[in-house]
Design an enzyme around this catalytic site. Structure first.
Site, short mmCIF file in Angstrom:
data_model
loop_
_atom_site.label_atom_id
_atom_site.label_comp_id
_atom_site.label_asym_id
_atom_site.label_seq_id
_atom_site.Cartn_x
_atom_site.Cartn_y
_atom_site.Cartn_z
N GLN A 31 -13.57 -46.61 -10.75
CA GLN A 31 -12.16 -46.93 -10.52
C GLN A 31 -12.02 -48.35 -10.00
O GLN A 31 -13.01 -48.99 -9.62
CB GLN A 31 -11.56 -45.95 -9.52
CG GLN A 31 -12.31 -45.87 -8.20
CD GLN A 31 -12.23 -44.52 -7.56
OE1 GLN A 31 -11.32 -43.73 -7.80
NE2 GLN A 31 -13.19 -44.21 -6.70
N ASP A 86 -13.28 -42.58 3.11
CA ASP A 86 -12.80 -43.42 4.21
C ASP A 86 -13.17 -42.84 5.57
O ASP A 86 -13.04 -43.51 6.60
CB ASP A 86 -11.29 -43.63 4.12
CG ASP A 86 -10.49 -42.34 4.14
OD1 ASP A 86 -10.81 -41.42 4.92
OD2 ASP A 86 -9.52 -42.25 3.36
N GLU A 106 -18.62 -37.76 -1.49
CA GLU A 106 -17.81 -38.86 -2.01
C GLU A 106 -18.42 -39.40 -3.29
O GLU A 106 -19.61 -39.73 -3.34
CB GLU A 106 -17.69 -39.97 -0.97
CG GLU A 106 -17.15 -41.29 -1.48
CD GLU A 106 -15.75 -41.20 -2.06
OE1 GLU A 106 -15.57 -41.66 -3.21
OE2 GLU A 106 -14.85 -40.67 -1.37
N ASP A 138 -21.03 -36.80 -7.53
CA ASP A 138 -20.00 -35.86 -7.95
C ASP A 138 -20.01 -34.63 -7.05
O ASP A 138 -21.05 -33.97 -6.89
CB ASP A 138 -20.26 -35.46 -9.40
CG ASP A 138 -19.09 -34.72 -10.03
OD1 ASP A 138 -18.35 -34.04 -9.30
OD2 ASP A 138 -18.93 -34.82 -11.25
N ASP A 161 -9.98 -34.13 -0.21
CA ASP A 161 -9.46 -35.46 0.13
C ASP A 161 -9.72 -36.38 -1.06
O ASP A 161 -10.54 -37.30 -0.99
CB ASP A 161 -10.13 -35.97 1.40
CG ASP A 161 -9.39 -37.13 2.03
OD1 ASP A 161 -8.32 -37.50 1.51
OD2 ASP A 161 -9.89 -37.68 3.03
N PRO A 168 -10.68 -39.53 -11.94
CA PRO A 168 -12.06 -39.02 -12.05
C PRO A 168 -12.29 -37.69 -11.35
O PRO A 168 -13.30 -37.04 -11.59
CB PRO A 168 -12.87 -40.15 -11.39
CG PRO A 168 -12.08 -41.38 -11.63
CD PRO A 168 -10.65 -40.95 -11.51
#
Length: 292
Positions: A31, A86, A106, A138, A161, A168
């Site tokens: 991304q 994050d 993540e 993933d 989240d 994706p």
């Protein structure tokens, strides 16, 4: 040089933040990531042109997405955060002292790197806590490994989240993934996820709620105004056994006191029931989806 930062949540709506400055951008394998500094909300990051988290108001979203479910559960021990690079969800979950393990699965290492560089207050050192395990890759692969015993399970709390379904993360909003996820959850586990704006994304909200209701016995929408998202924002908590709407305030308050859940900026046990009650205008607009 400063310029207006504009977001377009749907075809017929635009909102933004005047005076924003682009601090960093990167094209990862997954991304396009941007970090902006704004006079209104401080630093924020966006993925493929969508606002994700800001230093100025992240506590609204992250506190709702974690504490409603965590306090509904009488004794959560393990949590799985899907996405969450994050660190905001992990930081909030660490406030519950009984939690012994948090896995943050993540997809994008660049999200972890850039948010750590520019929004460190959102993470608040969560990834340095020995109870937190950051897994890059993933989330579906992690869940698949957990099903076969290659990763430790089960989990009492699961937090989606993530980016929306048209991203994706699309494969994580499917009946197949919900079924796989339930196999690595404890019997009384709860799942939290965000749905979108009832003003801008009613079809998405309806589709997500339909999918959740097909997979879980209890599904409770909840919502709050999130300045970064420019709208009232809907989330949901789902479970097969526990109902966040059935929790007495006195019980929630006792749990919060026992866990020394202090220093929150948005959520408290008096707000709990209000979060789970949609305002009239959204009941009118989304009554079919919310079943209110």
């Amino acid at each position: 040089m400063s310029a207006p930062l504009l977001f377009q949540p749907c075809a017929d709506a635009v909102y933004g933040f005047p005076g924003a400055r682009l601090l960093a951008s990167a094209n990862s394998a997954w991304q396009h990531i941007e970090i902006w500094d704004t006079p209104q909300l401080g630093c924020l990051f966006a993925l493929d042109g969508r606002p994700m988290t800001s230093a100025g108001d992240e506590f609204i979203y992250h506190e709702c997405m974690t504490h409603v479910a965590a306090l509904t559960h009488p004794a959560p021990r393990a949590a799985l955060v899907l996405g969450g690079g994050d660190g905001g969800a992990a930081r909030q979950l660490l406030r519950h002292p009984g939690i012994e393990r948090i896995v943050v699965a993540e997809l994008d290492a660049d999200v972890v790197r850039l948010t750590g560089d520019y929004l460190p207050e959102v993470r608040g050192g969560a990834f340095d806590d020995p109870r937190v395990e950051l897994v890059i890759g993933d989330a579906a692969d992690f869940v698949a490994r957990a099903q076969t015993g290659q990763e430790k399970a089960p989990f009492d709390l699961v937090v989606f989240d993530l980016t929306p379904p048209d991203s994706p993360a699309a494969g994580l909003y499917t009946p197949q993934f919900y079924a796989a996820l339930k196999r690595v959850m404890s019997a009384d586990a709860l799942v939290s996820l965000h749905l979108g704006s009832p003003l801008h994304h009613p079809a998405r909200v309806g589709t997500l709620l339909d999918g959740l209701r097909a997979a879980f016995a209890v599904v409770r929408p909840m919502g709050a105004w999130v300045p970064l998202y420019g709208s009232f924002w809907l989330m949901a908590v789902a479970s097969d056994r526990l109902d966040p709407a059935a929790q007495a305030e006195a019980v929630l308050t006792a749990r919060a006191r026992e866990r020394r859940l202090e220093g929150l900026r948005f959520y408290d046990t008096r707000l709990h029931a209000t979060l789970l009650a949609a305002p009239r205008m959204f009941r009118d607009k989304l009554g079919e989806f919310l079943q209110l």
